[in-house]
Design an enzyme around this catalytic site. Sequence first.
Site, PDB file in Angstrom:
ATOM      1  N   ASP A 108     -21.066  -5.095  47.515  1.00 46.23           N
ATOM      2  CA  ASP A 108     -21.828  -4.267  48.450  1.00 46.23           C
ATOM      3  C   ASP A 108     -22.730  -5.095  49.368  1.00 46.23           C
ATOM      4  O   ASP A 108     -22.846  -4.814  50.557  1.00 46.23           O
ATOM      5  CB  ASP A 108     -22.666  -3.242  47.680  1.00 46.23           C
ATOM      6  CG  ASP A 108     -21.787  -2.218  46.971  1.00 46.23           C
ATOM      7  OD1 ASP A 108     -20.644  -2.008  47.414  1.00 46.23           O
ATOM      8  OD2 ASP A 108     -22.248  -1.638  45.968  1.00 46.23           O
ATOM      9  N   ASP A 157     -25.421  -0.787  54.195  1.00 50.12           N
ATOM     10  CA  ASP A 157     -24.138  -0.226  53.781  1.00 50.12           C
ATOM     11  C   ASP A 157     -24.359   0.833  52.700  1.00 50.12           C
ATOM     12  O   ASP A 157     -25.378   0.844  52.028  1.00 50.12           O
ATOM     13  CB  ASP A 157     -23.234  -1.342  53.242  1.00 50.12           C
ATOM     14  CG  ASP A 157     -21.786  -0.871  53.098  1.00 50.12           C
ATOM     15  OD1 ASP A 157     -21.419   0.129  53.744  1.00 50.12           O
ATOM     16  OD2 ASP A 157     -21.045  -1.488  52.331  1.00 50.12           O
ATOM     17  N   GLU A 186     -22.688   1.216  59.596  1.00 52.05           N
ATOM     18  CA  GLU A 186     -21.277   1.462  59.835  1.00 52.05           C
ATOM     19  C   GLU A 186     -21.094   2.904  60.290  1.00 52.05           C
ATOM     20  O   GLU A 186     -21.814   3.789  59.852  1.00 52.05           O
ATOM     21  CB  GLU A 186     -20.503   1.248  58.540  1.00 52.05           C
ATOM     22  CG  GLU A 186     -19.303   0.366  58.698  1.00 52.05           C
ATOM     23  CD  GLU A 186     -18.610   0.137  57.369  1.00 52.05           C
ATOM     24  OE1 GLU A 186     -17.451  -0.254  57.390  1.00 52.05           O
ATOM     25  OE2 GLU A 186     -19.218   0.369  56.300  1.00 52.05           O
TER      26      GLU A 186
END
Length: 401
Positions: free
Chosen positions: A358, A193, A277
């Site tokens: 996170d 991420d 993502e």
Amino acid sequence: MFVAVGGQVRRAFKFRFYPTEAQAAELSRTFGCVRKVYNLALQARSEAWTQRRERVGYEATSALLTAWKRTEELAFLAEVSAVPLQQALRHLQTGFTNFFAKRARFPRYKSRKKSRASAEYTRSAFRWRDGVLTLAKMAEPLDIRWSRPLPEGETPSTVTVSRDAAGRWFVSLLCEDPSVTPLPVTDAVVGIDVGLDHLLVLSTGEKIGNPRHERHDRERLIKAQRALCRKQKGSNNRDKARVKVARVHARIVDRRTDNLHKITTRLVRDNQTLVIEDLAVSNMVGNHRLARAINDAGWRQFRQQLEYKARWYGRDVVVVDRWFPSSKLCSACGTLATAMPLHVRTWTCGCGATHDRDVNAARNILAAGLAVSVCGAGVRPQRKPPGGLSATKQKTLRREP
Ligand SMILES: [Zn+2]
């Protein structure tokens, strides 16, 4: 850049070179003609499409080029090597193919100031003998600084010459690289991420920071830009200041690219499946800090590197939908928190699990990616260029809690 051909990997090797005055003049002329041909063909194709809904293909633009060379006004196009001009038409063709397939925006005109000046030569337009490269219309070979060796015995299939805004010359050689072979299969998987304060955050809990020199480089860039603003328009000093800005900028981009290469190589070597993502920067402009962090990190570049290296080494990259609520979902119990403002860095779920915001997001991304792989009933997720998973797979994901 890479192209996979029958298991063999072709990759681009980029080097700096120092042209003679004659070579620089010939290349500048060629760049100008490439841009001219590209823009003329784009204009012809756009008019046909917007006014008559007609698709003008590569062959038709190629015929146009022949006609242009015969006119008095455009006769200069016949003075440079014909190959880079044909290649410009092929690139435009690719641009339109991507546009019609909804993979890209409508092709845009190339500007003398803003576009990268480049020319592509295929096999018939250069001579390669024992590592000595001579381009069409040139008497002398290019003075290339070989910063690393080319794969032994390989002949480049395509040569691209370019000049950046800082005035540096580059030559990129597309070669087969037999040294790239799939790595042994591993069980390791990772979710990746974009962190708020970090370049990347992994589902393993590891946080990868921005390179240390980034801030210093940025300060130098701001200083150079200020100096440029103070110079009088049209003056020699302004031109010098502009080159200075371009140099600082080029250095930032180079260092960032190097850093990303190190990270992506390590991630791909260590993991069999990598889940990321599908970020669209434009959707994040609402938060300037976040947009800036993503921009700085060069997320698109990161994803590109990850995808082609995965292809080289037999790894899988899974892309999950960007609307997946990765920050709000408890990775331990699957409960969805109602809100998760950006300033919340750690939070505790009703189930008792305490999360680093996170790392929790990276874990959710990993879980979502693995779920998609399993949905494929044992079939490996398809490796696709940007665009990632098929729309169906992304929609399925969207409906999950
Ligand atoms: Zn929970």
